[in-house]
Design an enzyme around this catalytic site. Structure first.
Site: not given
Ligand code: NAD
Ligand code: UDP
Ligand code: UDP
Length: 319
Positions: A147, A176, A209, A279
């Site tokens: 990723y 996030n 935590g 973060r």
């Molecule tokens: P999500 O998993 O809900 O959405 C991602 C979407 O992409 C899904 O609908 C999935 O089916 C689709 N997808 C995956 N692979 C695909 C492919 N090969 N072709 C077409 N569609 C595909 O996740 P989200 O939280 O809505 O994230 C959306 C975007 O934002 C992502 O690119 C993610 O990396 C980025 N992002 C999200 C967060 C967050 O906290 N939610 C943080 C940082 C970046």
């Molecule tokens: N985490 C946790 N319990 C859970 C899921 C996640 O304590 O049931 C923690 C995880 O270890 C991380 C933080 O929560 O430190 C955020 O995790 P998440 O997977 O949501 O996002 P990311 O690590 O990608 O920021």
């Protein structure tokens, strides 16, 4: 009067994508939502299907796509560690081949293109909070690398298409984000804690935590996307979008327990590999360039999110 555009949203049936599609339709644009439904679902956009300006297309962005649009938001990519580690090679392909195809499409059309990058490009940061000129601290061969490095390579491609082909690019580094339409089994902390609290199950705290995250409500984030896309061509990003309010996972658990009125207890589990300790976005650029900052406090965003999961659990839909 605002110009009506044809906008492609890849990953549009996902959590953030579904809110973006809705927002763009509200502004009067035509929206083409492309998704392979790996982590997204038709349910997230079902309420948009009757809008004649909305079109839903099943397609995997690792394959070329030939459509005609004015703007592209590239969100396709699984975002939660459980989902992106399920098939890590496909995750890298989605980020890298997906970016190449969408950039190729943008190049052919002369379309403006937005990339949903991530705070994960900073890895486990040793600069805090993280400004955009911090290059990051990423393990290139760890379990999160598919990723993190996929998204880093996608940024490289965006900037090379910008320099080499004068493409109009907009790169956002998203921190996030949470809200309704998150996948209940995506293992992310907000969805996990809420579902556990609503079911009266133990709340799983990984490690002690004390690690921190900054949580942005999805409406605030989408506002940032639209503002970034609307900037003039000199603005490319990368630009951090996130909420600077920083919480430990213990604090988040307490808030969720309080807001759900749950009797759930805390249960400590092992910390996953390469889990970032802290973060927090430095959003100075977003404030200065976009006039943007989050307006929704954690408690205010958790309430509709809890309501969403409560309804989902009561409805017994298969997810
Ligand atoms: P999500 O998993 O809900 O959405 C991602 C979407 O992409 C899904 O609908 C999935 O089916 C689709 N997808 C995956 N692979 C695909 C492919 N090969 N072709 C077409 N569609 C595909 O996740 P989200 O939280 O809505 O994230 C959306 C975007 O934002 C992502 O690119 C993610 O990396 C980025 N992002 C999200 C967060 C967050 O906290 N939610 C943080 C940082 C970046
Ligand atoms: N985490 C946790 N319990 C859970 C899921 C996640 O304590 O049931 C923690 C995880 O270890 C991380 C933080 O929560 O430190 C955020 O995790 P998440 O997977 O949501 O996002 P990311 O690590 O990608 O920021
Ligand atoms: N591409 C696409 N749709 C288009 C134009 C291109 O999916 O409308 C894909 C194309 O298949 C190629 C990629 O985008 O693999 C990169 O295109 P580009 O023109 O930059 O490179 P080239 O075709 O020269 O490899």
């Amino acid at each position: 009067m605002r110009e009506i555009k044809r906008v492609l949203v890849t990953g549009g049936a996902g959590f953030i994508g579904s809110f973006l599609c809705e927002r763009l339709l509200k502004e009067g644009h035509e929206v083409l939502c492309v998704d392979n439904f790996f982590t997204g679902s038709r349910r997230n956009v079902a309420h948009l299907l009757e809008n004649s300006n909305f079109e839903l297309m099943r397609h995997d962005v690792t394959f070329p796509l030939f459509v005609e649009v004015d703007e592209i938001y590239n969100l396709a990519c699984p975002a939660s560690p459980i989902h992106y580690q399920h098939d890590p090679v496909q995750t890298t392909k989605t980020s890298v081949h997906g970016a190449i195809n969408m950039l190729g499409l943008a190049k052919r059309l002369g379309a403006k293109i937005f990339q949903a990058s991530t705070s994960e490009v900073y890895g486990d940061p040793n600069v805090h909070p993280q400004p955009e000129d911090y290059w990051g601290h990423v393990n290139p061969i760890g379990s999160r690398a598919c990723y993190d490095e996929g998204k880093r390579c996608a940024e490289t491609l965006f900037f090379d298409y910008y320099r080499q082909h004068a493409l109009r690019i907009k790169v956002a580094r998203i921190f996030n984000t949470y809200g309704p339409n998150m996948h209940p089994n995506d293992g992310r902390v907000v969805s996990n804690f809420i579902v556990q609290a609503l079911k009266g199950e133990n709340i799983t705290i990984y490690g002690d935590g004390q690690q921190t995250r900054s949580f942005c409500y999805v409406d605030d984030l989408v506002e940032g996307f639209v503002r970034l896309m609307g900037t003039d061509d000199a603005v490319t990003g990368p630009i951090n979008l996130g909420n600077p309010g920083e919480f430990t996972m213990l604090e988040l658990a307490e808030k969720v327990i309080q807001l759900t009125g749950s009797s759930s207890k805390l249960e400590h589990k092992d910390l996953p590999a390469d889990d970032p300790k802290q973060r927090q976005p430095d959003i100075t650029r977003a404030r200065n360039i976009l006039g943007w900052e989050p307006t929704i406090q954690l408690e205010d965003g958790l309430k509709p999110t809890i309501k969403y999961f409560d309804n989902l659990l009561k409805s017994n839909v298969r997810v």
